[in-house]
Design a protein around this motif. Structure first.
Motif, PDB file in Angstrom:
ATOM      1  N   GLY A  48       0.807  -1.214   0.000  1.00 45.15           N
ATOM      2  CA  GLY A  48       0.000   0.000   0.000  1.00 45.15           C
ATOM      3  C   GLY A  48       0.835   1.255   0.000  1.00 45.15           C
ATOM      4  O   GLY A  48       0.382   2.318   0.454  1.00 45.15           O
ATOM      5  N   ARG A  49       2.052   1.146  -0.499  1.00 42.45           N
ATOM      6  CA  ARG A  49       2.948   2.307  -0.524  1.00 42.45           C
ATOM      7  C   ARG A  49       3.069   2.841  -1.953  1.00 42.45           C
ATOM      8  O   ARG A  49       2.902   2.111  -2.914  1.00 42.45           O
ATOM      9  CB  ARG A  49       4.332   1.937   0.019  1.00 42.45           C
ATOM     10  CG  ARG A  49       4.301   1.504   1.495  1.00 42.45           C
ATOM     11  CD  ARG A  49       5.697   1.240   2.009  1.00 42.45           C
ATOM     12  NE  ARG A  49       6.334   0.134   1.281  1.00 42.45           N
ATOM     13  CZ  ARG A  49       7.647   0.007   1.126  1.00 42.45           C
ATOM     14  NH1 ARG A  49       8.463   0.930   1.602  1.00 42.45           N
ATOM     15  NH2 ARG A  49       8.132  -1.022   0.480  1.00 42.45           N
ATOM     16  N   ARG A  50       3.414   4.121  -2.054  1.00 39.32           N
ATOM     17  CA  ARG A  50       3.510   4.772  -3.359  1.00 39.32           C
ATOM     18  C   ARG A  50       4.965   4.787  -3.825  1.00 39.32           C
ATOM     19  O   ARG A  50       5.866   5.142  -3.055  1.00 39.32           O
ATOM     20  CB  ARG A  50       2.983   6.199  -3.269  1.00 39.32           C
ATOM     21  CG  ARG A  50       2.690   6.840  -4.615  1.00 39.32           C
ATOM     22  CD  ARG A  50       2.002   8.169  -4.416  1.00 39.32           C
ATOM     23  NE  ARG A  50       1.420   8.649  -5.652  1.00 39.32           N
ATOM     24  CZ  ARG A  50       1.550   9.896  -6.102  1.00 39.32           C
ATOM     25  NH1 ARG A  50       2.246  10.782  -5.407  1.00 39.32           N
ATOM     26  NH2 ARG A  50       0.979  10.272  -7.233  1.00 39.32           N
ATOM     27  N   SER A  51       5.200   4.423  -5.086  1.00 40.21           N
ATOM     28  CA  SER A  51       6.566   4.380  -5.617  1.00 40.21           C
ATOM     29  C   SER A  51       6.685   5.243  -6.861  1.00 40.21           C
ATOM     30  O   SER A  51       5.724   5.409  -7.625  1.00 40.21           O
ATOM     31  CB  SER A  51       6.978   2.941  -5.942  1.00 40.21           C
ATOM     32  OG  SER A  51       6.119   2.353  -6.894  1.00 40.21           O
ATOM     33  N   PHE A  52       7.870   5.813  -7.032  1.00 41.70           N
ATOM     34  CA  PHE A  52       8.197   6.619  -8.204  1.00 41.70           C
ATOM     35  C   PHE A  52       9.319   5.931  -8.980  1.00 41.70           C
ATOM     36  O   PHE A  52      10.254   5.373  -8.378  1.00 41.70           O
ATOM     37  CB  PHE A  52       8.681   8.018  -7.800  1.00 41.70           C
ATOM     38  CG  PHE A  52       7.593   9.037  -7.658  1.00 41.70           C
ATOM     39  CD1 PHE A  52       7.621  10.215  -8.378  1.00 41.70           C
ATOM     40  CD2 PHE A  52       6.531   8.831  -6.779  1.00 41.70           C
ATOM     41  CE1 PHE A  52       6.618  11.164  -8.241  1.00 41.70           C
ATOM     42  CE2 PHE A  52       5.538   9.769  -6.630  1.00 41.70           C
ATOM     43  CZ  PHE A  52       5.565  10.946  -7.360  1.00 41.70           C
ATOM     44  N   TYR A  53       9.229   5.986 -10.310  1.00 43.45           N
ATOM     45  CA  TYR A  53      10.331   5.567 -11.181  1.00 43.45           C
ATOM     46  C   TYR A  53      10.808   6.812 -11.914  1.00 43.45           C
ATOM     47  O   TYR A  53      10.020   7.526 -12.537  1.00 43.45           O
ATOM     48  CB  TYR A  53       9.863   4.517 -12.200  1.00 43.45           C
ATOM     49  CG  TYR A  53      10.872   4.277 -13.314  1.00 43.45           C
ATOM     50  CD1 TYR A  53      11.856   3.304 -13.177  1.00 43.45           C
ATOM     51  CD2 TYR A  53      10.849   5.047 -14.476  1.00 43.45           C
ATOM     52  CE1 TYR A  53      12.794   3.109 -14.184  1.00 43.45           C
ATOM     53  CE2 TYR A  53      11.781   4.847 -15.476  1.00 43.45           C
ATOM     54  CZ  TYR A  53      12.747   3.885 -15.325  1.00 43.45           C
ATOM     55  OH  TYR A  53      13.686   3.703 -16.321  1.00 43.45           O
ATOM     56  N   THR A  54      12.127   7.101 -11.856  1.00 43.75           N
ATOM     57  CA  THR A  54      12.653   8.277 -12.558  1.00 43.75           C
ATOM     58  C   THR A  54      13.683   7.849 -13.590  1.00 43.75           C
ATOM     59  O   THR A  54      14.423   6.883 -13.404  1.00 43.75           O
ATOM     60  CB  THR A  54      13.302   9.287 -11.593  1.00 43.75           C
ATOM     61  OG1 THR A  54      14.563   8.780 -11.132  1.00 43.75           O
ATOM     62  CG2 THR A  54      12.401   9.573 -10.407  1.00 43.75           C
ATOM     63  N   ALA A  55      13.730   8.615 -14.684  1.00 42.86           N
ATOM     64  CA  ALA A  55      14.679   8.385 -15.767  1.00 42.86           C
ATOM     65  C   ALA A  55      15.145   9.745 -16.275  1.00 42.86           C
ATOM     66  O   ALA A  55      14.505  10.770 -16.030  1.00 42.86           O
ATOM     67  CB  ALA A  55      14.028   7.578 -16.891  1.00 42.86           C
ATOM     68  N   PRO A  56      16.252   9.788 -17.032  1.00 44.63           N
ATOM     69  CA  PRO A  56      16.794  11.083 -17.450  1.00 44.63           C
ATOM     70  C   PRO A  56      16.071  11.754 -18.610  1.00 44.63           C
ATOM     71  O   PRO A  56      16.179  12.960 -18.778  1.00 44.63           O
ATOM     72  CB  PRO A  56      18.245  10.755 -17.833  1.00 44.63           C
ATOM     73  CG  PRO A  56      18.247   9.304 -18.145  1.00 44.63           C
ATOM     74  CD  PRO A  56      17.195   8.687 -17.285  1.00 44.63           C
ATOM     75  N   ILE A  57      15.357  11.004 -19.454  1.00 47.34           N
ATOM     76  CA  ILE A  57      14.729  11.608 -20.622  1.00 47.34           C
ATOM     77  C   ILE A  57      13.268  11.172 -20.731  1.00 47.34           C
ATOM     78  O   ILE A  57      12.897  10.082 -20.284  1.00 47.34           O
ATOM     79  CB  ILE A  57      15.476  11.268 -21.929  1.00 47.34           C
ATOM     80  CG1 ILE A  57      15.571   9.756 -22.135  1.00 47.34           C
ATOM     81  CG2 ILE A  57      16.844  11.910 -21.948  1.00 47.34           C
ATOM     82  CD1 ILE A  57      16.231   9.358 -23.437  1.00 47.34           C
ATOM     83  N   LYS A  58      12.448  12.035 -21.343  1.00 49.11           N
ATOM     84  CA  LYS A  58      11.011  11.781 -21.428  1.00 49.11           C
ATOM     85  C   LYS A  58      10.702  10.510 -22.198  1.00 49.11           C
ATOM     86  O   LYS A  58       9.736   9.810 -21.896  1.00 49.11           O
ATOM     87  CB  LYS A  58      10.312  12.967 -22.077  1.00 49.11           C
ATOM     88  CG  LYS A  58      10.265  14.204 -21.207  1.00 49.11           C
ATOM     89  CD  LYS A  58       9.545  15.340 -21.918  1.00 49.11           C
ATOM     90  CE  LYS A  58       9.578  16.612 -21.096  1.00 49.11           C
ATOM     91  NZ  LYS A  58       8.913  17.728 -21.792  1.00 49.11           N
ATOM     92  N   ALA A  59      11.499  10.221 -23.233  1.00 51.04           N
ATOM     93  CA  ALA A  59      11.232   9.031 -24.038  1.00 51.04           C
ATOM     94  C   ALA A  59      11.328   7.769 -23.183  1.00 51.04           C
ATOM     95  O   ALA A  59      10.508   6.852 -23.310  1.00 51.04           O
ATOM     96  CB  ALA A  59      12.210   8.951 -25.208  1.00 51.04           C
ATOM     97  N   LEU A  60      12.325   7.716 -22.285  1.00 47.01           N
ATOM     98  CA  LEU A  60      12.450   6.565 -21.393  1.00 47.01           C
ATOM     99  C   LEU A  60      11.311   6.517 -20.381  1.00 47.01           C
ATOM    100  O   LEU A  60      10.821   5.444 -20.039  1.00 47.01           O
ATOM    101  CB  LEU A  60      13.789   6.610 -20.656  1.00 47.01           C
ATOM    102  CG  LEU A  60      15.016   6.082 -21.396  1.00 47.01           C
ATOM    103  CD1 LEU A  60      16.245   6.199 -20.498  1.00 47.01           C
ATOM    104  CD2 LEU A  60      14.817   4.657 -21.836  1.00 47.01           C
ATOM    105  N   VAL A  61      10.907   7.678 -19.897  1.00 50.79           N
ATOM    106  CA  VAL A  61       9.778   7.733 -18.967  1.00 50.79           C
ATOM    107  C   VAL A  61       8.529   7.171 -19.636  1.00 50.79           C
ATOM    108  O   VAL A  61       7.791   6.369 -19.052  1.00 50.79           O
ATOM    109  CB  VAL A  61       9.538   9.190 -18.503  1.00 50.79           C
ATOM    110  CG1 VAL A  61       8.235   9.293 -17.723  1.00 50.79           C
ATOM    111  CG2 VAL A  61      10.703   9.673 -17.654  1.00 50.79           C
ATOM    112  N   SER A  62       8.304   7.590 -20.887  1.00 52.40           N
ATOM    113  CA  SER A  62       7.135   7.112 -21.619  1.00 52.40           C
ATOM    114  C   SER A  62       7.185   5.600 -21.830  1.00 52.40           C
ATOM    115  O   SER A  62       6.190   4.895 -21.620  1.00 52.40           O
ATOM    116  CB  SER A  62       7.045   7.832 -22.971  1.00 52.40           C
ATOM    117  OG  SER A  62       5.970   7.340 -23.734  1.00 52.40           O
ATOM    118  N   GLU A  63       8.350   5.093 -22.245  1.00 51.53           N
ATOM    119  CA  GLU A  63       8.487   3.650 -22.471  1.00 51.53           C
ATOM    120  C   GLU A  63       8.231   2.869 -21.183  1.00 51.53           C
ATOM    121  O   GLU A  63       7.542   1.852 -21.184  1.00 51.53           O
ATOM    122  CB  GLU A  63       9.888   3.333 -23.014  1.00 51.53           C
ATOM    123  CG  GLU A  63      10.095   3.700 -24.465  1.00 51.53           C
ATOM    124  CD  GLU A  63       9.151   2.954 -25.396  1.00 51.53           C
ATOM    125  OE1 GLU A  63       8.951   1.733 -25.213  1.00 51.53           O
ATOM    126  OE2 GLU A  63       8.584   3.598 -26.301  1.00 51.53           O
TER     127      GLU A  63
END
Length: 838
Positions: A73-88
């Motif tokens: 029940g915890r919230r997680s974030f995934y971060t990447a350096p560029i928007k294209a990777l975030v989208s993928e």
């Protein structure tokens, strides 16, 4: 099947691990020992620093981390350096966890932003932390490509979450982190959690290293003959990569069957630019090109063909480290040095391992190959020695070739050192900017204590911390002097302005642009172009275009000065003041300085007056003509990305009530131009705002990009294209460039001589042909579009009236516009039928 349908909600670490392992097995994935070790630490609640080579399954560990957080029940974030990777990653996690459990924040837009799993860039999370501090609604953070922590410009965004989220579990991942002992100790101190380090793992696909002294052409042929393809030939400039691909055209790279398969797959692909036509010839031979200056659709085509094993050699740059999906068996480095923007230097260990680590594909190859090519002069000297054989006299006569001027030496010892070297230890790149300080102040509470902690409890050495403190104090004084910040009698510090939620994340100069728009006269003939110039001044510089513009401007200035008899020394001195066009520069710089008095944070960003959209429009050029005019074939992807950014910024930033009809025409023209060249960037933008999993999956597996919409369906934009097509002829006629006019219209009977004779009649009556704003106005173009804009038999008729000094408007160009041919060509196709007096 979404993950949650396959797995129960559990919190016990042992049960969590077993459940995830079972799910992985159902996906036909078996966990490597390093993955098992990493996941055991994650489900147990420890922080994790995962520094394992490319191909060791870090992405699967990240999925396991998100599952553990979601189950608890915890919230997680995934971060990447560029928007294209975030989208993928967003689409990948949607497929795994279900659309209701995954959201995305990019600065441009937010999708399901309250979801328990969020994908975003590092800057998004960093600004959330600055604004909310420990109260930021996140319990776990997975930071991919964590080596960006050392990036001088962006590294602060990877550090801020570590400083400001003491309750969060961190998973930091990269293939090239170096010694992380100090980082792990600091992370444990801040979070109160154990920090596990999983590193030094053997690759599942081992690498074999070779130093090659044969000529590079021979090296490539040997790699192909010995089954080492696909080969990625790494260069450190785009020009070198393209030249290498062209040089390989004479070699037999692909088999007949492979060439036939390629031809069948790309049969309907639109190679619409001059570079595209060269690329098409190379691809049909089994040779790819891959670099950041290419149009997105060309890069994607190369990646798709490579994935199918049809491109045996790809000549590219060293930008294959982050987010580049090119499966390769062998990496061939053409050099071990690069120009870093300041000087030539040897590659460092991190750069080398980032590139070399791409060799060898898990599931395809049993081993990967990394080859370093000896310097050319060394290769030629060895060849001469071998040719001399054992004859002492011939050996004495050898004239050794010297290294070229400016050569930074490398050789086999350099290669061996890089192979054995660990990536350098990450170095802190903390910053302090007005935007950062304003975000901290907006949080409220103990502002002084929060800023002090940010400045003095970071990873910088003491002297750098003192410098950051001085910087923060200077910014604070400026903010108070401007009235943006107030300090009460009790010492409380607060903002006097309201900040938008995505403050300083997307187009940070947009508020200034809004203020600057009000300085323009809406009735001025240049109003539409001036509005675009304000928007362009807020965008990042497309450096290749600006360099080309400056080179052209200087060439024209030299020619004019020679014609006027200006001496050489004076010409050289005057050239220092010649640069690329900067419309409204004085007005914008004055307005910017005034605006900073009330909004000091804007000083973090640089105003950059320039004219790319305006230049293309005023020259009435198509994308292809503009690329050819400035010789930008290697950078056409950079040009398109800039035009795409300008289109989005104009649509989003300019208020609707400020959009005149001419400005609406211009914006529509720009959007249509971008879509016809390559719609990938606009499609990506729309996909970020309105994600469609099914459409994304279909596009991800397709070789051919979706066809652009028919050009003539957007009637407003098509009218502008027609206007530009005819006005280009007006400009050429004004310059008496009849040879170029003949090249445009010779096929329809208007050769160079016919144009010259027609214009002789005009100049017999008028002294000159004007090309200013009035000459371009829609009032001087008469279009007969037929019923409902369809035209008669798919043809529009047009009359472009000349703007003469007397204002008689009695001469002009008559033309027919072929709608079907325009749709086929992706640009307006006009046939001149007359140049005469009305």
């Amino acid at each position: 099947m979404p993950f949650l349908e396959a797995l129960p909600h559990v919190t016990d670490p042992d049960v969590l691990f077993e459940a995830f392992e079972l799910w992985a097995a159902r996906q036909q994935l078996s966990l490597y020992p390093a993955q098992e070790e990493a996941l055991i630490e994650v489900v147990s609640g420890a922080n994790l620093i995962l520094s394992t080579p490319t191909g060791t399954g870090k992405s699967l560990v990240a999925v396991g981390a998100h599952f553990a957080a979601l189950s608890a029940g915890r919230r997680s974030f995934y971060t990447a350096p560029i928007k294209a990777l975030v989208s993928e990653k967003f689409f990948s996690l949607v497929e795994t966890f279900g659309a209701e459990n995954v959201g995305m924040m990019t600065g441009d837009s937010s999708v399901n932003s309250d979801a328990p799993i969020i994908c975003c860039t590092a800057e998004i999370l960093a600004n959330l932390v600055l604004r909310n501090g420990p109260d930021t609604p996140v319990h776990q953070v997975v930071m991919d490509e964590f080596h960006f922590y050392s990036d001088p410009d962006r590294g602060w965004a990877w550090q801020v979450p570590l400083l400001g989220l003491p309750h969060v579990q961190f998973i930091l991942m990269s293939a090239t982190l170096g010694d992380v002992t100090a980082l792990a100790d600091d992370l444990s101190r801040r979070t109160g959690r154990e920090t596990a380090v999983v590193t030094g793992v053997e690759r599942p696909v081992p690498l074999h290293y070779y130093y090659e002294t044969s000529p590079i052409h021979d090296t490539i042929e040997e790699l192909l003959e010995t089954g080492q393809a696909p080969v990625y030939v790494v260069h450190f400039s785009q020009l070198a990569a393209v030249e290498r691909a062209q040089a390989l055209a004479s070699a037999k790279v692909a088999t007949r069957e492979q060439r036939d398969a390629i031809a069948e797959l790309i049969g309907e692909f639109r190679f619409t630019t001059s570079f595209g036509k060269s690329l098409a010839r190379l691809i049909r031979m089994g040779i790819g090109v891959h670099h950041a200056g290419m149009l997105p659709k060309y890069r994607r085509l190369v990646e798709q063909l490579a994935q199918r094993g049809l491109l045996r050699v790809i000549a590219g740059t060293d930008t294959l480290g982050v987010g580049i999906n090119v499966p390769i068996r062998t990496v061939l480095l053409t050099a071990l040095t690069k120009f870093d923007g300041t000087k030539m230097r040897q590659l460092n260990a991190r750069e080398f391992h980032q590139i070399a680590g791409r060799a060898g594909r898990a599931g395809y190859d049993t081993a990967g190959t990394v080859v370093a090519q000896a310097p050319e002069h060394e290769t030629e000297n060895l060849k001469a020695i071998q040719k001399a054989g054992d004859d002492p006299k011939r050996k004495r006569k050898i004239i050794r070739k010297k290294a070229p001027d400016g050569f930074v030496s490398w050789g086999e010892p350099s290669f061996q050192r890089l192979i054995e070297a660990e990536p350098e230890t990450l170095t802190s790149s903390m910053q302090m900017t007005s935007a950062m300080l304003i975000n901290v102040i907006a949080r409220g509470g103990d502002v002084f204590g929060n800023v002090r902690a940010l400045v003095f409890d970071n990873h910088e050495p003491w002297k750098r911390q003192l410098a950051l403190a001085r910087r923060a104090l200077g910014i604070y004084k400026t903010l108070r002097a401007s009235g943006v910040v107030q300090q009460g009698a009790g010492g409380d510090i607060r903002l006097t302005v309201d900040l938008q939620p995505n403050f300083a994340l997307n187009q940070p100069l947009s508020p200034f642009a809004l203020a600057a728009f009000e300085l323009l006269d809406a009735e001025a003939p240049t109003y539409a172009l001036d509005m675009v110039s304000i928007v362009e001044a807020t965008l990042d510089d497309p450096r290749p275009v600006l360099r080309a513009q400056e080179f052209t401007a200087r060439g024209e200035a030299v020619a004019a000065m020679k014609s006027d008899g200006v001496e050489y020394e004076e010409r050289m001195a005057l050239l220092d003041d010649v640069t690329y066009p900067k419309p409204l520069q004085e007005l914008l710089e004055y307005a910017f300085e005034s605006y900073k008095q009330g909004q000091p944070w804007i000083g973090d960003f640089e105003l950059r007056p320039k004219a790319v959209v305006r230049d293309m429009y005023e020259r009435a050029m198509s994308f292809g003509e503009y690329i050819a005019f400035y010789k930008l074939a290697r950078s056409e992807g950079v040009v398109l990305r800039y035009l795409s950014d300008a289109y989005r910024a104009a649509r989003q930033t300019i208020p609707d009530d400020a959009k005149s009809e001419d400005l609406l025409d211009l914006i529509e023209w720009l959007g249509a131009l971008v879509r016809q060249v390559d719609s990938s960037l606009l499609d990506e933008w729309e996909e970020l705002a309105h994600p469609d999993l099914a459409a994304h999956e279909a596009e991800a597996t397709a070789v051919l990009p979706p066809a652009p919409p028919r050009l003539t369906t957007n009637v407003r934009a098509f009218r502008v294209l027609v206007r530009n097509e005819l006005f280009r002829r007006v400009q050429l006629a004004a310059l008496e460039h009849y040879d170029e006019l003949g090249a445009l219209d010779g096929a329809s009977g208007f050769t160079e001589n016919v144009w010259a004779e027609a214009m002789d009649g005009y100049y017999a009556e008028h002294d000159e042909l004007l090309t200013g704003p009035d000459a371009r106005s829609s009032a001087l173009l008469i279009l007969d579009e037929g019923p409902a804009g369809a035209g008669t038999d798919g043809v529009w008729t047009a009359r472009q009236i000349f703007d003469d000094p007397a204002g008689d408007h009695d001469w002009g160009i008559s033309a027919e516009v072929d709608l079907a041919a325009s749709d086929e060509a992706g640009e307006a196709v006009a046939r001149v039928t007359a140049v005469n007096r009305l």
